[in-house]
Each structure stands twice: as C-alpha cells, then as structure tokens.
Design a protein around this motif. Structure first.
Motif, PDB file in Angstrom:
ATOM      1  N   LEU A 314      23.468  51.459  44.008  1.00 27.59           N
ATOM      2  CA  LEU A 314      24.290  50.272  43.702  1.00 27.59           C
ATOM      3  C   LEU A 314      23.823  49.079  44.520  1.00 27.59           C
ATOM      4  N   HIS A 315      23.567  49.317  45.801  1.00 23.75           N
ATOM      5  CA  HIS A 315      23.143  48.216  46.670  1.00 23.75           C
ATOM      6  C   HIS A 315      21.833  47.593  46.182  1.00 23.75           C
ATOM      7  N   ARG A 316      20.975  48.437  45.665  1.00 22.39           N
ATOM      8  CA  ARG A 316      19.696  47.905  45.150  1.00 22.39           C
ATOM      9  C   ARG A 316      19.912  47.137  43.845  1.00 22.39           C
ATOM     10  N   MET A 317      20.844  47.651  43.060  1.00 19.82           N
ATOM     11  CA  MET A 317      21.029  47.143  41.695  1.00 19.82           C
ATOM     12  C   MET A 317      21.819  45.823  41.638  1.00 19.82           C
ATOM     13  N   VAL A 318      22.889  45.771  42.402  1.00 24.18           N
ATOM     14  CA  VAL A 318      23.791  44.616  42.283  1.00 24.18           C
ATOM     15  C   VAL A 318      23.394  43.564  43.311  1.00 24.18           C
ATOM     16  N   LYS A 319      23.008  42.412  42.788  1.00 24.89           N
ATOM     17  CA  LYS A 319      22.485  41.387  43.700  1.00 24.89           C
ATOM     18  C   LYS A 319      23.592  40.502  44.278  1.00 24.89           C
ATOM     19  N   GLN A 320      24.660  40.288  43.501  1.00 25.06           N
ATOM     20  CA  GLN A 320      25.697  39.400  44.024  1.00 25.06           C
ATOM     21  C   GLN A 320      26.601  40.162  45.000  1.00 25.06           C
ATOM     22  N   PRO A 321      27.407  39.443  45.828  1.00 31.20           N
ATOM     23  CA  PRO A 321      28.273  40.120  46.795  1.00 31.20           C
ATOM     24  C   PRO A 321      29.118  41.173  46.096  1.00 31.20           C
ATOM     25  N   ASN A 322      29.183  42.347  46.676  1.00 34.46           N
ATOM     26  CA  ASN A 322      29.964  43.435  46.076  1.00 34.46           C
ATOM     27  C   ASN A 322      30.362  44.409  47.163  1.00 34.46           C
ATOM     28  N   GLY A 323      31.266  45.277  46.835  1.00 30.60           N
ATOM     29  CA  GLY A 323      31.685  46.270  47.816  1.00 30.60           C
ATOM     30  C   GLY A 323      32.321  47.447  47.118  1.00 30.60           C
ATOM     31  N   SER A 324      32.281  48.604  47.791  1.00 30.75           N
ATOM     32  CA  SER A 324      32.854  49.809  47.183  1.00 30.75           C
ATOM     33  C   SER A 324      33.875  50.439  48.113  1.00 30.75           C
TER      34      SER A 324
END
Ligand SMILES: Cc1cc2nc3c(=O)[nH]c(=O)nc-3n(C[C@H](O)[C@H](O)[C@H](O)COP(=O)(O)OP(=O)(O)OC[C@H]3O[C@@H](n4cnc5c(N)ncnc54)[C@H](O)[C@@H]3O)c2cc1C
Ligand code: SF4
Ligand code: SF4
Lengths: 430, 388
Positions: A314-324
């Motif tokens: 997920l960290h590699r895939m999603v470029k915009q700020p995100n969190g799990s």
C-alpha cells in the motif's frame, strides 16, 4: 397500510438513498427509493412485506445507514439488467429500537433497530457489557451489523457478530421464523437479501477491569504481540494514520507505528497513557475525512502474517497522504482499513483516488485476503467471501425470494455493478 | 442555493456517521429530514441542485432548537449550530423564511424592542424597591423573559445582589432584546440593531462586566456580540458572566452564606449555558455549597437533553417543543429528585409547563431563586421553594 409511518416526499427519498460511501459515477446507476416505511413492530414489517409482494416491489431494509458498501442503496432496474421498472420500498428500523436485558443468561433480546451504545449504557448499569461492538456503536444498529457480518472491538477475543448471536427472528414473504445454529449463515452478512431481521439475541458479559497499553512496533512484531496473550481488543495505527489523526484531532501523538492493546491482563511494558488516549478515540476513525474534505477507504481482511507485506505494498502504491488502522480479530486475522483523504468535489482526482481502493483489494486477494464485506459494490466477490456456502445460500435465496424482491443486486452478483468492479480491478493494475 | 465556500467545505466533511442521532428533534420525529445528518445532506443537495428549496424542507430545517447536542458528538467536529444559523440566514435572504411565528416575533420586536411586544417601560417596574445604580462597572442584564414572563427570577437575582452588597447598574427601559431569537432564526439584521443599542448604553454607563440570568442572553453576549462588534469595527472589552458564576464566586468569597437546602435535586444544563459556553461546573458547585443532594440525570453536561424550547421551536412548533420537554421531565422524574433546577428562565418556564402537562410531581426552579431563599428572608413569592 394502516397507520405505519411512511414518507414518499422527494426530499426524504433523497435523504434515505445513501450510505456513508460516496462513490464517483456510480450514482448514475442508482435511483431514489420510492417509499420509506418505519414499522414499529414485527407485524407491521409483515404487512409491508405482504404489500411489496402483491405490488412486485423491491424491499431494502435499513438500520442507521452507516455501512459503506452500498447495501442500502437502490439500484436502477436497468443496472440490474431488468427492463421493467419496479417500485422500491425501504424499511427503516428506527422505530424498532427496544431491547431487553436477561441478566441471568447474559443475553440481550434486541429489536433490529436497537443501537449498540444505547444497549451498552443500559448494560453497564447492571454490571454487564457487550462482548463485541463496531466502532460505529454510537449510531449503528444490531440488525445492520448482523446483516454486514461485522467484526469490531472485542472481536480479538470473541470473534465476529455471527459468534455472538444465539438466535435471530427473520421475516420473509412466507412469515416469521426463528433461526439459530448453523442456519444463521443464511442471514448473517446477507444484507437483508434473504429476509428482514426482526429480533436478535446477543451475548453479553460481565464488566471487567480493562487496561490499555500502547507500543511502537513494526507490524510483524505487533501481530506477534497481539496473539501472545488472551487480550480483549487490539488496534494498530500505522505511522501514516497517526499523522492524519494528529492533523484532524489537533493532537500531538508520536508519529510512529503504534499498537494499542486493551486487555484484562497486566502487561509489564507499554505506554498506558497513550493506550488510553487511542482507546478513548476509537469511535472516531473517520475524523480524518475533514482533511479532504472527503475520503476514499479500502477495507480488507488479511491473515496476520500477510499484513506487513500488504502495508508495504500500500505504501508503495498510494502516493497521496494515507494511513491504515487494523483491528485484530480472533483466528489471527486483521481487518485493515486504509484511509485516503480526498476532496470529493474534485471529480477526476477523486475518481482516480477511488481506483486505489480497488487496487488495494486486488493486492489483498493476492495475499490471501478478502474484502471486509459485500453489499452492492463488492457483490462480485461473494464467491470468494462465502466460499463453499455460496451456492447453497444462493439456492436458498431463490427458494424464499424467487422474484428477487429482497434487496436485489446486493451480495449475489447481478447486473452492471459486478461487471464494473470486476473490470475495474483488472484495469487498475495497468 | 449558493453558500459560502466555508459552509460547502464543512458539509462536504460530514462522514454521514449519524452520531448526531442524539438530536432531540430526530429523537421525537424520527425522520432524517429533521436530523442533523439529514440537514447536512439537505444543504449538500441544495448546493448540488439535487433537491429544491421548498416550504416543507425549510420548515423541517427549522425543527431544531440549536441545542448543539449534535455538535458535541460529531465525528468530524463540525460547527453544526453555526451552519444551521448560517443557512437559516440564507433562507431569509432567499425569502423562503422566516416562518410565520418568527416573523411575528420580529414584528413585535421592531415595534417594542423585545420579542414579547411588551412596552419597554415595564422593564423598570419589577425592579422598584431594589437598590441599583445609574451607572457602574457591573451591569445586570435581566433579559426579556425574566423581565416580562419570569419576573420572580429577575427579582430574586437583584434581591440576592442587594443582600450580598453587589453594586450594579441596570439599563431598565434601555435594555433591549439581546437579539438571540433573531440570530437563531436567521433574522440577523434586527439583532444587529439591538446590539448597537445595548452596546451604546453599556458604554454610556461605564460598564465593564455584564451579568445575565438568562442562558440565551449570556450565550449571545459572550459569543455573538464580540463577532458582531468585530464586523462593525467596534472594540469589545466587556467581561460576560452568568448569574450562576457570580453567585458561585460570592459564596466562595464568603459574601453569601446560604442556609442548608435539604432536598434531593437534579440539574438541567441549559444548552446555551452548558454546551454552548461550557459552564457545567459552577451551577453544580453552588448546588453542592447549599448542601442539596444532587442526583444527575443520565444525560448531563455535554450530553444533556434539550428542554425543547430554544431556537424558535416553542413559538413555531409547539408540539415538538412539548414532546422534547416531556421527554426531559420524564428523565428528571426517574432520578427521584424533588426539584428540577435550571439556570435559564426559558428552560424553567417550559419545563414547569411540561411537568404540569404530564402530571409529574417535580418542582421546577431556577438556581438563583433557591439560593436567594436560603439567604436571609425574602418577600418574593416562591411557591415551589420550601427552604430552611
Ligand atoms: C465511524 C464508523 C465506524 C465503523 N466501524 C465499524 C466496525 O468497527 N466494524 C464494522 O463491521 N463496521 C463498521 N462500520 C460500518 C457500519 O457502521 C457497520 O457495518 C454497521 O454495522 C452498519 O449498521 P447500520 O445500522 O448502519 O446498518 P445499515 O448501513 O443501515 O445497513 C447495513 C446492511 O444491513 C442491511 N440491514 C439493515 N437492517 C436490516 C434488517 N433488519 N434485516 C436485514 N438486513 C438489514 C441493510 O440492507 C444493509 O445491507 C463503521 C462505520 C462508521 C461510519
Ligand atoms: S442543534 Fe440540537 S436540535 Fe438542532 S440539529 Fe443539533 S441536536 Fe438537533
Ligand atoms: S455526527 Fe457529524 S459527521 Fe456524523 S453524520 Fe452527524 S454531522 Fe455528519
């Protein structure tokens, strides 16, 4: 229809035609419900079902409308590949919200619209507490969670909702019946496609002293620690989520991967103050929506040993700020909920962000994961989720609802949605 | 409908989680159109032209007491009461509001200076016989409800001030409506007029601190007035207090030594005093100081349930106000308390009426009335209060 509270006012129909999701474009395939009924008891539910059958109208049950998989959304007939138009009736369970506590047996007999936190407050006065509840407990209903087959707080120790109801009552076109044991599978997680739940017997327990501990650990170590003891609940916030949380709560939590364990056991290590702070805010996972304003979410259930790799992907895939955030579940699994704040009014950008949700699902599936729920959007995944039970439940549905009047398009793939989502998952990897 | 970008951003942030279902209007009527979540989605629908501005929509939008219970629970911390008031003002601009009762109140206030349409001269009558100054740093702002409909509260307050030796000034017929009923219902312009009148009067009298016994006036002067002053380019350096805070201070300083009040009481947090301005503890401290046994209702402080009368609901939607009030009375009854104490004439007036209508035997009183009856003697008829 006697005096059952009812509305067919356009504004009300607009207001009831939605859940917490706000999927781009998909609204084109939806319509407004035609009439909303608020039955006050089981007899009134039966009356509505009888009328629906006579009129050939479809029926959507609705609790608090807090699910995000389209389970309460009415689909245009054309999107179901039907070319004759059917009326859609909504059964809103708001007025069926009573419950009775049986202290001796530690069971609560709940009407479908009973709200989890209302129950909890009354239980606490008797020294009892819910074994499990969703983090939407301040508003969500008992039947809504059963129909979603949810897991939540306490599921680490007690499993999902299916393990925590002893019996339910269900209304369908043939009448009302009580269901227990392995037959519960025909209703749990079925989004009301096989009947309207009118009562549920929910297991509760005595209140116990609880301690909350926080640890800064990478996901593989967190997963190990969680299952080392007999803990009640465990929540993991990755660094990205802690950052979003700080921004939206105005707090200053250490911006590191953090595990919170809620347990009756005393642990020798762990930050109790931080643990308690995370526990106290457990009902507000979506405050991060402020940052969009708007939010795209992906929710998949994975074996604990797959979670580190999944988060990495997920960290590699999603470029915009995100969190799990991850709520751990009995049986060494974790429900991973990923949030990507995104302004839902910026159509193109928002639609592109939504693709990430499908990419996350595809990635999870490769790692032995499954989607959290089915509803409308993910009906194409029902074989994966229901496994060997799928055919049997589908046959059961056909038998009790041959005209497909009960919440059509949900759980059992039909029409345009499963095609779109299926194609969507393939296209997004390009 | 067009709204400011800020409102658009805020409603877009709503998670639709429905934690705001605690809303007293929704709890009574049960339809989404009167729920906070429904209101937010309604605004979104109007902005995005999914629905039209129609009379029923506007009416349902006004079925809200501006109690702020929704805001307290909100998943995304939306300033919901501000949003409601802003949109109501838009409705007024669009000429689909105010609703008839609110329009009537405005007409009365335009003529008389207060929403009850009473002659302002009457504001000087109730205070006859009590000591006060023409000017001074501390001003008692009685408010229209205590001046015309709950005079015993105004009298008890000034009698208590006199007993404690509090020097204060009072504007009498020059005390205008604070503007709260108009700010809450979207009729902002007239509220600004009243603001100017009050503001000038206070400056003229050399006022530094304003004390009000009405929760609604207190909220308006504490929160709305500084904003209006800023908009109008005026300085704002007044301190604002509610009588419960002043009485608490006087007791702590030993300037008031009330007798013991041997009764079981419960306390209703007025929405404008509690949730809006976070005055939760001072009234409870006073209750403790007079030695009463306080039994809290299940819903208290931030979770308190509205009395049902605010935000223009009592004037326009009597049944709704009544049902909400009776719900609260039932909760008070369940505590087993003899007294239901509040700190707002509007709450007291309404809850007393609802207790009578529902045949519940509970005495409804304002905190100041009780304290005054515990300090020395009083000539004011306080039929519900038996002290000493
Ligand atoms: C802040 C937040 C936190 C959340 N946390 C969790 C969590 O921890 N765990 C979790 O699982 N989910 C969670 N959710 C999602 C959602 O709240 C849950 O799935 C919840 O159980 C839905 O309940 P509801 O009453 O809102 O049901 P609805 O959304 O109204 O309905 C859900 C489904 O159930 C069906 N249904 C409703 N009533 C009946 C009935 N009487 N008979 C048959 N079918 C019926 C509907 O048709 C629909 O398909 C969260 C949501 C939010 C907003
Ligand atoms: S302010 Fe009170 S009455 Fe108005 S929407 Fe919020 S909770 Fe309901
Ligand atoms: S609590 Fe706040 S975020 Fe949730 S539905 Fe109500 S207004 Fe929206």
């Amino acid at each position: 229809m006697g005096d059952i509270p009812k509305s067919d006012w356009k504004v009300q129909r607009y207001l009831y035609t939605r859940d917490i999701s706000s999927a781009p474009l998909i609204t084109l395939l939806l319509k407004y419900v035609d009439e909303i009924y608020q039955p006050r008891n089981e007899e009134e539910v039966m009356e509505i079902l009888k009328m629906a059958k006579q009129e050939g109208a479809t029926v959507i049950p609705r609790g608090a409308g807090t699910s995000g998989y389209g389970g309460v959304l009415p689909v245009k007939d054309i999107a179901l590949f039907r070319f004759s138009s059917r009326k859609t009736i909504m059964i809103d369970t708001t007025r069926m919200d009573s419950f009775e506590i049986n202290e001796d047996e530690q069971i609560v007999e709940c009407s479908p619209g009973a709200v989890w936190w209302d129950i909890e407050k009354k239980l606490n006065k008797k020294g009892l507490t819910l074994r499990i509840y969703p983090t939407s407990a301040p508003s969500s209903t008992v039947a809504g969670w059963i129909a979603q087959n949810g897991t939540g707080v306490g599921s680490l120790k007690y499993g999902g909702i299916a393990e925590n109801v002893t019996k339910i009552r269900v209304a369908d076109f043939n009448g009302v019946k009580e269901v227990e044991g392995k037959d519960l599978k025909y209703y749990v997680g079925m989004c009301g496609t096989t009947g309207i739940i009118t009562k549920a017997w929910v297991k509760v327990k005595e209140v116990e002293d609880m301690h909350y501990y926080a640890f800064h650990l990478p996901p593989h170590k967190a997963g190990k620690l969680v299952y080392e003891g007999e803990h009640y609940a465990a929540l993991y916030l990755d660094e990205g989520y802690v950052k979003l949380k700080n921004q939206s709560f105005g707090t200053n939590l250490p911006e590191k991967d953090t595990l919170m364990i809620a347990t009756t056991e005393k642990m020798s290590e762990g930050d109790e103050e931080l643990g308690e702070e995370i526990w106290e805010t457990r009902f507000y996972p979506m405050r991060v929506r402020k940052l969009g304003p708007g939010l795209v979410a992906a929710e998949n259930v994975l074996p604990v040993d797959s979670i580190p790799a999944y988060l990495n992907a997920l960290h590699r895939m999603v470029k915009q700020p995100n969190g799990s955030e991850i709520w751990y579940v009995k049986g060494k699994k974790g429900a991973v909920l990923t949030f990507i704040p995104s302004d839902e009014r910026k159509f193109l950008n928002y639609a592109l962000t939504w693709r990430q949700s499908l990419r996350a699902l595809r990635t999870a599936k490769k790692m032995r994961g499954v989607p959290y729920s089915l509803g409308l959007y993910l009906s194409c995944e029902s074989k994966l989720l229901l496994k060997q039970d799928y055919e049997e439940i589908r046959e059961f549905k056909k038998k009790i609802d041959p005209e497909d009047l009960l919440n059509p398009g949900k759980v059992f793939p039909k029409g345009v949605f499963p095609l779109i989502i299926g194609i969507g998952q393939k296209v997004v990897i390009l | 409908m067009r709204v400011e970008k800020e409102i658009n951003d805020l409603v877009t942030a709503c998670a639709q989680c429905f934690y705001c279902r605690v809303c007293p209007a929704f709890q009574t009527i049960k339809w989404e159109s009167v729920s906070p979540r429904g209101r937010v989605y309604t605004i979104k629908g109007l902005i995005r032209r999914k629905i039209e501005l129609e009379p029923q929509l506007v009416e349902d939008f006004y079925k809200c007491t501006t109690c702020g219970a929704c805001e307290e629970q909100c998943q995304t911390t939306l300033p919901l009461v501000d949003i409601w008031e802003h949109v109501r003002a838009e409705f007024v601009k669009e000429k689909v509001a105010p609703l008839p009762a609110h329009k009537k109140i405005r007409e009365l206030a335009e003529k008389s200076g207060n929403p009850y349409g009473e002659p302002q001269e009457k504001k000087i009558e109730w205070i006859k016989g009590y000591k006060y100054n023409e000017s001074g740093e501390l001003l008692y702002f009685a408010g229209c409800t205590a001046s015309f409909r709950a005079v015993e509260l105004a009298k008890n307050t000034v009698e208590l001030f006199n007993k404690a030796g509090v020097e204060f000034t009072f504007a009498g017929k020059d005390e205008y409506c604070c503007g709260s009923p108009f700010l809450r219902t979207g009729q902002r312009d007239i509220a600004y007029e009243f603001f100017k009148k009050n503001y000038n009067e206070w400056k003229k009298r050399g006022v530094k601190t304003i004390v009000s016994s009405c929760a609604g006036c207190y909220r308006t002067i504490l929160i709305d007035y500084p904003k209006i002053a800023k908009e109008l380019g005026l300085d704002w350096d007044f301190k604002v207090m509610h009588t419960s805070q002043l009485v608490n201070k006087l007791i702590k300083e030993g300037k008031l030594t009330p007798k013991k009040f041997e009764a079981k009481v419960t306390y209703h947090d007025p929405c404008h005093l509690g949730r809006h301005t976070k005055v939760y503890e001072e009234p409870r401290e006073v209750i403790k100081a007079i030695g009463a046994e306080l039994i809290e209702m299940d819903r208290n402080r931030g979770e308190s349930f509205c009395c049902g009368s605010g935000g223009g609901v009592k004037s326009q939607f009597k049944d709704l106000a009544g049902a909400i009030g009776k719900n609260r009375i039932q909760e008070a009854k369940e505590t087993g308390a003899e007294y239901l104490i509040s700190c707002c004439p509007f709450c007291k007036y309404h809850l007393k009426q609802m207790a009578e209508e529902s045949g519940v035997n509970i005495k409804v009183a304002d905190l100041v009335e009780i304290v005054n009856n515990l300090v020395g003697s009083s000539d004011i008829k306080a039929e519900d209060i038996k002290c000493g």
